[in-house]
Write a protein that holds these residues in place. Structure first.
Motif, short mmCIF file in Angstrom:
data_model
loop_
_atom_site.label_atom_id
_atom_site.label_comp_id
_atom_site.label_asym_id
_atom_site.label_seq_id
_atom_site.Cartn_x
_atom_site.Cartn_y
_atom_site.Cartn_z
N TRP A 16 0.75 -1.16 -0.06
CA TRP A 16 0.22 -0.15 0.29
C TRP A 16 0.81 1.25 0.06
CZ3 TRP A 16 -0.22 3.69 3.83
CH2 TRP A 16 0.90 2.85 4.74
N VAL A 26 2.31 1.62 -3.90
CA VAL A 26 0.85 3.14 -4.11
C VAL A 26 0.19 4.38 -3.91
CG1 VAL A 26 -1.68 2.26 -3.98
CG2 VAL A 26 -0.38 0.27 -4.51
N SER A 27 0.51 4.33 -2.80
CA SER A 27 0.45 5.73 -2.10
C SER A 27 1.32 6.36 -3.26
CB SER A 27 0.35 5.84 -0.80
OG SER A 27 -0.22 4.52 -0.16
N TRP A 52 -10.29 3.18 5.26
CA TRP A 52 -10.16 3.53 6.28
C TRP A 52 -11.00 3.46 7.06
CZ3 TRP A 52 -4.95 6.10 7.66
CH2 TRP A 52 -4.02 5.67 6.78
N LEU A 66 -3.73 -1.62 -6.45
CA LEU A 66 -4.00 -2.81 -5.26
C LEU A 66 -5.18 -3.54 -6.06
CD1 LEU A 66 -4.01 -0.61 -1.79
CD2 LEU A 66 -2.37 -1.96 -2.32
N ARG A 114 -8.79 -0.02 -0.52
CA ARG A 114 -8.10 0.16 0.96
C ARG A 114 -8.56 1.11 1.97
NH1 ARG A 114 -3.50 2.47 4.07
NH2 ARG A 114 -3.42 4.19 2.14
N ARG A 134 1.70 -1.33 -8.81
CA ARG A 134 1.35 0.64 -8.02
C ARG A 134 -0.07 0.69 -7.92
NH1 ARG A 134 6.12 2.28 -5.89
NH2 ARG A 134 8.33 2.07 -7.28
N ARG A 140 -5.88 3.71 -7.70
CA ARG A 140 -5.42 2.61 -7.34
C ARG A 140 -5.81 1.91 -5.81
NH1 ARG A 140 -2.34 6.91 -8.80
NH2 ARG A 140 -0.64 5.86 -10.68
N ASN A 141 -7.05 2.12 -6.03
CA ASN A 141 -8.07 1.45 -4.97
C ASN A 141 -7.09 1.96 -2.96
OD1 ASN A 141 -9.78 -0.27 -5.97
ND2 ASN A 141 -9.27 -1.56 -6.25
N ASP A 142 -6.24 2.90 -4.00
CA ASP A 142 -5.64 4.07 -2.50
C ASP A 142 -6.82 4.88 -1.38
OD1 ASP A 142 -3.87 4.04 -0.30
OD2 ASP A 142 -2.53 5.43 -0.97
N ARG A 143 -6.87 4.19 -0.20
CA ARG A 143 -8.08 5.58 0.23
C ARG A 143 -9.04 5.27 -0.25
NH1 ARG A 143 -2.66 8.86 0.84
NH2 ARG A 143 -1.76 7.37 2.47
#
Length: 112
Positions: free
Chosen positions: A50, A53-54, A87, A81, A85, A79, A108-111
């Motif tokens: 992660w 990726v971030s 939170w 997900l 993800r 890079r 990117r499926n980040d946050r």
């Protein structure tokens, strides 16, 4: 920032990310050329996917805001997900996150 973040556990990642954002905001770093130089070199892989990726999402976000091309390393398959993800565990928090997360992080499926 990535090199320093990789020397510690994932909990330190947010502190180093804040330092990077502060550096981007410094008056000497506000021109697009300087910001491009800050994101052009691919960082080494860190201890958690992660975080990699971030870093890619941050680089793309900076590039978009500065009118630059996203670095090629930020588009690499590693890079992104496969699963979001999240939170927040509450449904209204998730809905807010999906709506407010900037595009480079969301795709990117980040946050997200």
């Amino acid at each position: 920032m990535p090199e320093r973040a990789g020397q510690r556990e994932p909990q330190a990642f947010n502190l180093y990310t804040k330092e990077f954002v502060d550096a981007l905001s410094h008056p000497r770093n506000l021109c697009p050329e300087r910001q491009g130089a800050m994101i052009e070199v691919e960082p080494a892989a860190l201890s958690a996917p992660w975080m990699d990726v971030s870093l890619a999402a941050i680089a793309e976000f900076v590039a978009q805001r500065s009118g630059l091309t996203t670095p090629a390393w930020a588009q690499a398959p590693g890079r992104f997900l496969a699963q979001p993800r999240l939170w927040g565990a509450r449904p209204h928090t998730r809905a807010h996150m999906f709506g407010e997360t900037p595009g480079p992080f969301r795709r990117r499926n980040d946050r997200a």
